[in-house]
Write a protein that holds these residues in place. Structure first.
Motif, short mmCIF file in Angstrom:
data_model
loop_
_atom_site.label_atom_id
_atom_site.label_comp_id
_atom_site.label_asym_id
_atom_site.label_seq_id
_atom_site.Cartn_x
_atom_site.Cartn_y
_atom_site.Cartn_z
N SER A 45 66.96 -20.33 37.64
CA SER A 45 68.29 -20.69 38.08
C SER A 45 68.54 -20.19 39.48
O SER A 45 68.29 -19.02 39.79
CB SER A 45 69.33 -20.10 37.12
N SER A 77 71.83 -20.14 41.78
CA SER A 77 73.26 -20.44 41.72
C SER A 77 73.94 -20.04 43.01
O SER A 77 73.45 -19.20 43.77
CB SER A 77 73.91 -19.71 40.54
N THR A 78 75.09 -20.65 43.25
CA THR A 78 75.88 -20.36 44.44
C THR A 78 77.30 -19.98 44.02
O THR A 78 77.90 -20.65 43.17
CB THR A 78 75.93 -21.56 45.39
N ALA A 79 77.81 -18.91 44.60
CA ALA A 79 79.17 -18.45 44.30
C ALA A 79 79.95 -18.29 45.60
O ALA A 79 79.38 -18.16 46.68
CB ALA A 79 79.13 -17.12 43.54
N THR A 101 72.13 -16.82 44.54
CA THR A 101 71.48 -15.87 43.63
C THR A 101 70.33 -16.52 42.88
O THR A 101 70.49 -17.60 42.31
CB THR A 101 72.49 -15.29 42.62
N ASP A 140 67.78 -16.20 39.69
CA ASP A 140 67.70 -15.55 38.39
C ASP A 140 66.59 -16.22 37.58
O ASP A 140 66.80 -17.24 36.93
CB ASP A 140 69.03 -15.65 37.66
N ALA A 198 69.45 -24.57 48.37
CA ALA A 198 70.71 -23.85 48.18
C ALA A 198 71.14 -23.13 49.46
O ALA A 198 72.32 -23.13 49.84
CB ALA A 198 70.59 -22.85 47.03
#
Length: 247
Positions: free
Chosen positions: A2, A4-6, A16, A18, A36
């Motif tokens: 994974s 991910s973007t926050a 991030t 993971d 990303a």
């Protein structure tokens, strides 16, 4: 796997990775990470990107098992190109990139942080290139951005690691903090950067890249040619087959 973007605060994006257990990325993972980071940097509302990872370590490099499963060279070529894409995405990201590093940062992890604009590390972070123990070469280009030349060569030949405290002494790490303060400190730095004018930040990033003494993208691809030569000669397979079998 994974990526991910926050959006923790105005102007800041956190990307991030993971992928348990050690964040060793398969070919597609490197491309996903590159996408990303580039997407975050292209967003006109973003003025700083934080590159982070979940789990006990930042990044353990490429997925060696994926290479071992491949009877040809497709996985190796994919890993070479994928790593080059991810490292380049960090380096050419339109805005500054802050790397938040905990635990182990090995192989491809060094490629990522070596191309970042700033590094915040936890007290347990260690950095190194175990490439010669894994039947590979590469990322000396990026390790050379973290430590002096002779230390880089010694670390490369021995596969030893250096601590975050040692990198702090060399001036390549911005802060070393307890693990539970890592993201707070990285975000604090990112928010300070993001408070600047977005257009000027983009110009500054381009200007600083333009005055770098080494073309990191060309240099890294040159290194990768020797990785491929080692594979063609059978040396890489012989060494890589010992991975996970050490006494």
């Amino acid at each position: 796997m994974s990526v991910s973007t926050a959006r923790p605060s105005a102007g800041v994006r956190v990307v991030t990775v993971d992928r348990p257990p050690v964040n060793a990325l398969p070919v597609q993972g490197w491309y996903d990470l590159a996408d990303a980071v580039r997407t975050a940097g292209r967003d006109p509302e973003v003025r700083c990107v934080v590159l982070a990872a979940a789990g006990r370590g930042f990044n353990a490099g490429v997925d060696i098992k994926e290479l071992q499963r491949d009877t040809g060279h497709e996985a190796l070529i994919g890993a070479n190109r994928g790593c080059a894409e991810a490292f380049a995405a960090v380096y050419t990201c339109e805005v500054p990139v802050v790397a938040a590093v905990q635990g182990f940062c090995l192989g491809g992890g060094v490629g990522l942080v070596g191309n970042a604009d700033a590094i915040v590390a936890s007290e347990d972070a260690v950095f190194g290139l175990p490439e010669l123990d894994r039947g590979a070469l590469g990322a000396a280009t990026h390790l050379a951005r973290l430590v002096p030349q002779h230390l880089m060569r010694t670390l490369y030949y021995t596969s030893r690691t250096v601590t975050a405290a040692e990198l702090l002494a060399h001036g390549s790490v911005w802060r070393v903090v307890p693990p539970d303060e890592l993201m707070h400190t990285a975000l604090e730095l990112a928010e300070e950067i993001a408070a600047k004018d977005g257009h000027l930040l983009r110009l500054a990033k381009a200007a600083l890249n333009g005055i770098d003494p080494v073309d990191v993208q060309r240099s890294y691809r040159f290194e990768q040619g020797f990785t491929f030569e080692a594979n063609l000669a059978g040396t890489a397979d012989r060494v890589r087959d010992t991975f996970g079998k050490e006494a």
